[in-house]
Design a protein around this motif. Structure first.
Motif, mmCIF file in Angstrom:
data_model
loop_
_atom_site.group_PDB
_atom_site.id
_atom_site.type_symbol
_atom_site.label_atom_id
_atom_site.label_comp_id
_atom_site.label_asym_id
_atom_site.label_seq_id
_atom_site.Cartn_x
_atom_site.Cartn_y
_atom_site.Cartn_z
ATOM 1 N N GLU A 241 18.292 -32.609 -27.304
ATOM 2 C CA GLU A 241 18.006 -31.449 -26.556
ATOM 3 C C GLU A 241 18.092 -30.176 -27.418
ATOM 4 O O GLU A 241 17.411 -29.181 -26.946
ATOM 5 C CB GLU A 241 19.149 -31.258 -25.327
ATOM 6 N N GLY A 242 18.731 -30.333 -28.674
ATOM 7 C CA GLY A 242 19.588 -29.098 -29.348
ATOM 8 C C GLY A 242 17.753 -28.863 -29.691
ATOM 9 O O GLY A 242 17.899 -27.701 -30.608
ATOM 10 N N ASP A 243 16.804 -29.761 -30.225
ATOM 11 C CA ASP A 243 15.465 -29.169 -30.889
ATOM 12 C C ASP A 243 14.643 -28.752 -29.887
ATOM 13 O O ASP A 243 13.532 -27.988 -30.698
ATOM 14 C CB ASP A 243 14.405 -30.386 -31.174
ATOM 15 N N ALA A 244 14.680 -28.184 -28.799
ATOM 16 C CA ALA A 244 13.872 -27.975 -27.698
ATOM 17 C C ALA A 244 13.766 -25.689 -28.279
ATOM 18 O O ALA A 244 14.604 -25.489 -28.262
ATOM 19 C CB ALA A 244 14.405 -27.724 -26.410
ATOM 20 N N PRO A 245 12.783 -25.273 -27.919
ATOM 21 C CA PRO A 245 12.126 -24.528 -28.679
ATOM 22 C C PRO A 245 13.361 -23.248 -27.460
ATOM 23 O O PRO A 245 13.382 -23.817 -26.193
ATOM 24 C CB PRO A 245 11.360 -24.124 -27.965
ATOM 25 N N LYS A 246 14.207 -22.367 -27.821
ATOM 26 C CA LYS A 246 14.528 -20.828 -27.215
ATOM 27 C C LYS A 246 13.974 -19.953 -27.176
ATOM 28 O O LYS A 246 14.146 -18.668 -27.543
ATOM 29 C CB LYS A 246 16.186 -20.987 -27.865
ATOM 30 N N TRP A 247 12.933 -20.210 -26.129
ATOM 31 C CA TRP A 247 11.580 -18.569 -25.817
ATOM 32 C C TRP A 247 12.455 -17.015 -25.566
ATOM 33 O O TRP A 247 11.794 -16.757 -25.849
ATOM 34 C CB TRP A 247 11.442 -18.981 -24.776
ATOM 35 N N LYS A 248 13.833 -17.706 -25.060
ATOM 36 C CA LYS A 248 14.378 -16.305 -24.480
ATOM 37 C C LYS A 248 14.208 -16.057 -26.457
ATOM 38 O O LYS A 248 14.170 -14.432 -26.565
ATOM 39 C CB LYS A 248 16.175 -16.473 -24.315
ATOM 40 N N TYR A 249 14.823 -16.021 -27.447
ATOM 41 C CA TYR A 249 15.336 -15.646 -28.716
ATOM 42 C C TYR A 249 14.103 -16.007 -29.519
ATOM 43 O O TYR A 249 13.674 -15.576 -30.403
ATOM 44 C CB TYR A 249 16.667 -16.601 -29.223
ATOM 45 N N ASP A 250 13.288 -17.484 -29.034
ATOM 46 C CA ASP A 250 12.507 -17.493 -30.131
ATOM 47 C C ASP A 250 10.657 -16.939 -29.947
ATOM 48 O O ASP A 250 10.406 -17.243 -30.341
ATOM 49 C CB ASP A 250 12.492 -19.059 -30.426
ATOM 50 N N GLY A 251 10.760 -16.338 -28.944
ATOM 51 C CA GLY A 251 9.539 -16.036 -28.139
ATOM 52 C C GLY A 251 9.143 -15.153 -28.936
ATOM 53 O O GLY A 251 9.663 -14.095 -30.029
ATOM 54 N N VAL A 252 8.943 -14.029 -28.092
ATOM 55 C CA VAL A 252 8.040 -12.644 -28.312
ATOM 56 C C VAL A 252 9.118 -11.908 -28.183
ATOM 57 O O VAL A 252 10.264 -11.595 -27.636
ATOM 58 C CB VAL A 252 7.182 -12.124 -27.093
ATOM 59 N N ARG A 253 8.885 -10.797 -29.191
ATOM 60 C CA ARG A 253 9.893 -10.095 -29.827
ATOM 61 C C ARG A 253 9.123 -8.031 -29.350
ATOM 62 O O ARG A 253 8.531 -8.650 -29.987
ATOM 63 C CB ARG A 253 10.811 -10.371 -31.011
ATOM 64 N N GLN B 276 9.726 1.842 -43.980
ATOM 65 C CA GLN B 276 11.076 0.899 -42.968
ATOM 66 C C GLN B 276 9.798 -0.309 -42.292
ATOM 67 O O GLN B 276 8.860 -0.509 -41.644
ATOM 68 C CB GLN B 276 11.442 1.883 -41.157
ATOM 69 N N ALA B 277 10.560 -1.511 -42.507
ATOM 70 C CA ALA B 277 10.451 -2.414 -41.408
ATOM 71 C C ALA B 277 10.612 -3.050 -40.175
ATOM 72 O O ALA B 277 12.029 -2.747 -40.338
ATOM 73 C CB ALA B 277 11.172 -3.587 -42.547
ATOM 74 N N ALA B 278 9.368 -3.387 -39.476
ATOM 75 C CA ALA B 278 9.531 -3.792 -38.242
ATOM 76 C C ALA B 278 9.933 -5.235 -38.176
ATOM 77 O O ALA B 278 10.511 -5.938 -36.756
ATOM 78 C CB ALA B 278 8.902 -2.862 -37.531
ATOM 79 N N ILE B 279 8.643 -5.605 -38.484
ATOM 80 C CA ILE B 279 8.516 -6.837 -38.522
ATOM 81 C C ILE B 279 8.342 -7.963 -39.860
ATOM 82 O O ILE B 279 7.580 -7.524 -41.161
ATOM 83 C CB ILE B 279 7.405 -7.862 -37.760
ATOM 84 N N ASN B 280 10.097 -8.410 -40.328
ATOM 85 C CA ASN B 280 9.649 -9.674 -41.879
ATOM 86 C C ASN B 280 9.683 -10.926 -41.400
ATOM 87 O O ASN B 280 10.604 -10.885 -39.893
ATOM 88 C CB ASN B 280 10.256 -8.912 -42.948
ATOM 89 N N HIS B 281 10.732 -11.593 -42.020
ATOM 90 C CA HIS B 281 11.240 -12.946 -41.929
ATOM 91 C C HIS B 281 12.339 -12.685 -41.503
ATOM 92 O O HIS B 281 12.890 -13.469 -40.994
ATOM 93 C CB HIS B 281 11.393 -13.135 -43.777
ATOM 94 N N ALA B 282 13.147 -11.303 -41.947
ATOM 95 C CA ALA B 282 14.376 -11.450 -41.939
ATOM 96 C C ALA B 282 15.110 -10.587 -40.411
ATOM 97 O O ALA B 282 15.840 -10.936 -39.647
ATOM 98 C CB ALA B 282 14.916 -10.152 -42.628
ATOM 99 N N ARG B 283 14.116 -10.190 -40.427
ATOM 100 C CA ARG B 283 14.113 -9.223 -39.107
ATOM 101 C C ARG B 283 13.460 -10.101 -38.083
ATOM 102 O O ARG B 283 14.808 -10.518 -36.377
ATOM 103 C CB ARG B 283 13.637 -8.266 -38.730
ATOM 104 N N VAL B 284 12.936 -11.108 -37.332
ATOM 105 C CA VAL B 284 11.564 -11.727 -36.269
ATOM 106 C C VAL B 284 11.434 -13.367 -37.599
ATOM 107 O O VAL B 284 11.513 -13.923 -35.972
ATOM 108 C CB VAL B 284 10.873 -11.123 -35.747
ATOM 109 N N GLY B 285 11.915 -13.776 -38.458
ATOM 110 C CA GLY B 285 11.383 -14.860 -38.562
ATOM 111 C C GLY B 285 9.732 -15.118 -38.979
ATOM 112 O O GLY B 285 9.463 -15.661 -38.539
ATOM 113 N N ALA B 286 9.535 -13.873 -39.203
ATOM 114 C CA ALA B 286 7.333 -13.883 -39.438
ATOM 115 C C ALA B 286 7.809 -14.622 -40.858
ATOM 116 O O ALA B 286 8.042 -14.560 -41.261
ATOM 117 C CB ALA B 286 6.925 -12.566 -39.673
ATOM 118 N N GLN B 287 6.843 -15.266 -40.699
ATOM 119 C CA GLN B 287 6.255 -16.889 -41.202
ATOM 120 C C GLN B 287 4.920 -16.020 -42.348
ATOM 121 O O GLN B 287 4.481 -16.589 -43.447
ATOM 122 C CB GLN B 287 5.592 -18.182 -41.274
#
Length: 178
Positions: A22-34, A54-65
């Motif tokens: 169950e812990g592997d399920a996506p947590k869409w509230k936090y891992d979805g659209v930002r 200024q960074a808006a979207i990057n790996h550190a802020r939102v996990g962008a790959q």
């Protein structure tokens, strides 16, 4: 009436995705659209004279790959040295001000852009970025095709517009060697 097997399906079971844990399920509230609010950009990056990034979207802020996006404010008359960004693609959207880009083996090609214009810089293209307005800050949105900054400075090209007043330098654009 013959039995229709296409409609003989039990709809009472749970349609959620089956996961081993169950812990592997996506947590869409936090891992979805930002949504990154314009007043919440990250200026915790190296700041140097002539440019504010200024960074808006990057790996550190939102996990962008595979993408980086942010804002850039370039001082009047600021210019980069000649460089390219390796395999990265870049898109610059001009919010306000007057941008000039020079590119080519001898920076023999030139294009200008104003508010509402997009600039595309392909991989490996030698270029120079210029704030063409001596009195107004150039405000842009920058999107790169990777989180890793790649800059290859080219020292054997005499730019048509040498950086002489203010260097457009930041963590990925080094000041040209004197």
């Amino acid at each position: 009436m013959p039995h229709d097997h296409l409609h003989d399906h039990d709809h009472s079971h749970d349609h959620s995705h089956d996961h081993a844990h169950e812990g592997d399920a996506p947590k869409w509230k936090y891992d979805g659209v930002r949504v990154i609010k314009g007043d919440q950009l990250d200026s915790n990056t190296a700041q140097t004279p002539g440019m504010f990034r200024q960074a808006a979207i990057n790996h550190a802020r939102v996990g962008a790959q595979k993408i980086w996006a942010g804002t850039v404010a370039i001082a009047p008359d600021a210019k980069t040295g000649v460089h390219h960004h390796g395999p990265l693609e870049s898109v610059i959207y001009v919010v306000s001000g007057h941008a000039r880009l020079r590119w080519g083996d001898r920076l023999e090609f030139v294009a200008e852009a104003g508010p509402g214009d997009f600039i595309y810089v392909p991989p490996y293209v030698p270029h120079q970025e210029i704030n063409a307005d001596p009195s107004q800050v150039l405000q842009c949105v920058l999107v790169r095709s990777d989180n890793e900054a790649v800059v290859v400075n080219i020292t054997d090209v005499d730019p048509v517009e040498p950086p002489e007043n203010v260097y457009w330098v930041d963590p990925i654009h080094a000041a040209p060697k004197a």
